[in-house]
Design a protein around this motif. Sequence first.
Motif, PDB file in Angstrom:
ATOM      1  N   ARG A 569       0.829  -1.205   0.000  1.00 30.14           N
ATOM      2  CA  ARG A 569       0.000   0.000   0.000  1.00 30.14           C
ATOM      3  C   ARG A 569       0.862   1.254   0.000  1.00 30.14           C
ATOM      4  NH1 ARG A 569      -2.478  -0.071   6.174  1.00 30.14           N
ATOM      5  NH2 ARG A 569      -0.500   0.112   7.287  1.00 30.14           N
ATOM      6  N   ALA A 598      -7.455  -3.023  -5.392  1.00 33.00           N
ATOM      7  CA  ALA A 598      -6.027  -2.762  -5.550  1.00 33.00           C
ATOM      8  C   ALA A 598      -5.351  -3.865  -6.353  1.00 33.00           C
ATOM      9  CB  ALA A 598      -5.376  -2.621  -4.175  1.00 33.00           C
ATOM     10  N   SER A 604      -1.211  -2.207  -5.556  1.00 34.80           N
ATOM     11  CA  SER A 604      -0.868  -1.393  -4.393  1.00 34.80           C
ATOM     12  C   SER A 604      -2.106  -0.632  -3.942  1.00 34.80           C
ATOM     13  CB  SER A 604       0.256  -0.407  -4.742  1.00 34.80           C
ATOM     14  OG  SER A 604       0.607   0.363  -3.601  1.00 34.80           O
ATOM     15  N   LEU A 605      -2.418  -0.762  -2.669  1.00 30.27           N
ATOM     16  CA  LEU A 605      -3.621  -0.138  -2.122  1.00 30.27           C
ATOM     17  C   LEU A 605      -3.414   1.363  -1.948  1.00 30.27           C
ATOM     18  CD1 LEU A 605      -6.455  -0.884  -0.810  1.00 30.27           C
ATOM     19  CD2 LEU A 605      -5.249  -0.698   1.375  1.00 30.27           C
TER      20      LEU A 605
END
Length: 636
Positions: A569, A598, A604-605
Amino acid sequence: MTAAATTLTSDVATGRDLVHAELDVVRAHLAGRDPGPADERLVGLRSRAGGPTPLDEIEACFDLSGFERRTLLLACGPELVGEVGRELVEHTGRPSVCFGTALAKLPGAHWDAVTHDAPLRHWGLLRPAEPDSVLASPLVPDERILHHLVGIDVLDEQLELLSRHVDAPVELAPTHETIVAEVVRRWATSGPVVLRGPQARTTRAIAAAACAAAGLAPRLLGAADLPAGAADLVVLLRRLARETVLGRVAWVLDLDDAPASFAAAAGRALRSGEAPIVLTVSSRPGGAPVEGLGLPVLQVPRLGAGERRAVLAAALERAGAGAPESELAAVAGAFDLSVPDVDVVAGEVAAGHGLWQACRRRPRADVGSLAQVREPEAGWDRLVLPGPQLAQLRALVASVRHRSTVLDGWGFGASARGRGAAALFAGDSGTGKTFAAEVVAHDLELDLVHVDLSQVVDKYLGETEKRLARLFDAAEDGGMVLLFDEADALFGKRSEVKDSHDRYANVEVGYLLQRLESFAGLAILTTNARSALDQAFTRRLSAIVSFPYPDRAARERMWSQALPASLPRGDVDLARLAEADLSGGAIAAAALQAAYLAADDGGSLTTEHLAQAVRWELGKSGRVAGRGAAPVRRPG
């Protein structure tokens, strides 16, 4: 071959020689010869044998006259010695004996030996091949009698198909030993007896122990396998009694699968039968009705923690294992294992398994499809609640963990209403009630039994109570935590009786009240409609924990816990996310949905993924996101 085997073989051979020698005396009477020489040989063999023959046992146990003994032996003769058939043809014109021949040829003849209630026919030692012509019909000896006469120890073929051997326990608690002694006493004075208890395996084990205490091998019969007609049942019961004599067997009759008509049909036959029978039945709702049998009923209670600890310690010692006294006390306070399960647990501990976990595994299968049994993994660090609620939950855990100390050791058991605990977790949907139940069960190292109400509630009278009893009993045996989610569906207020549906619903609620109070484990009820619960339930609760809707600080902690450390993230603004008015359950759902976004969006969040998931969660309840909840932008 061992010395014991050699002696046994010698005894069997001697017994056969004696049977053949006595048959020679009967053959002499048949042929009209002087039986003196054969008698002298028989007397000589008897003096060297020094004990009763199988035929002596049959005569004594079935009360045969001398004439009936000789008739039985002659009927078996063609099977024992081939020449006897030829001699019968020579002297009677047929290869088998009939009552007419026996009355004419054998000494001591008496007519009442021919009747159906005389020993030969009453006990099925032999039967006329043609029942309509009793005097002239060939007499057919029962195969079991033939085997016994020649020293072959084999169970009656019909009974072997209907029954199975059960092992008697090596050791029982004093409470159970008292019941065993009472069963044996009643066998000697009044006949069959019924054992009724909450644990089927324990009740059967006590029944088997009673058989062994009487010097008999226990065999288990199912009531559903017995003939439905009273006359056929009487014949079968005589066969059971006969096998007791020939094979030193006693009978455990399991009534839990008995048809509804069993008591009416079987009561008189059982009361007048001569076989040592102990009947077992469950004490839970729906157990077979035994009052119509007219037999004495002995209750098999659950053991107290002290006796459970002593029984388990003795089993561990027999298995060559051991456990600290503190662990034994804790296990005895939490688990009420059946008698057979105690030995299984001891064997597992001797094999290197932990005592607590070995006990925990035993009763899991007993809940069947009525509930989902889970091993909870969530700890206190993941539970986001205000301090007062956390303190209540920890006190609930303490009441279960230290139950034996407080109730037994400190004497509170004499005044307590019950040994168990029941708690109500009340609050809006998604506030963590079910999750808190998992945390409590995890801390206690107990399984969580999540009750499936769709499988428990049944429209047919009495079925719901039966299924609830099965759940409560399994949880009590295995120390499991019972979880009734949305409990108002089961524990709702009783209503004014206007029709049969209302009456049956009130009966179910009444049963639940009684069972909840007598339950020795931990039951957790959750509801988001506390006012819908019957007030009688709330009076029986050990704790009522109110789960508040999370404030902003709590929501921020929940967001932090909902996003795993391994999740890729960017810079996520948790404080901004916490502004959205979501419950803990909705936060967990939004975090999962954002993770899927995601993964589909590059791996990727971002805050945008989370904001979109938050908007969808709010939309479920018709709300809209506040400021900053921008829609996710997808590439291309």
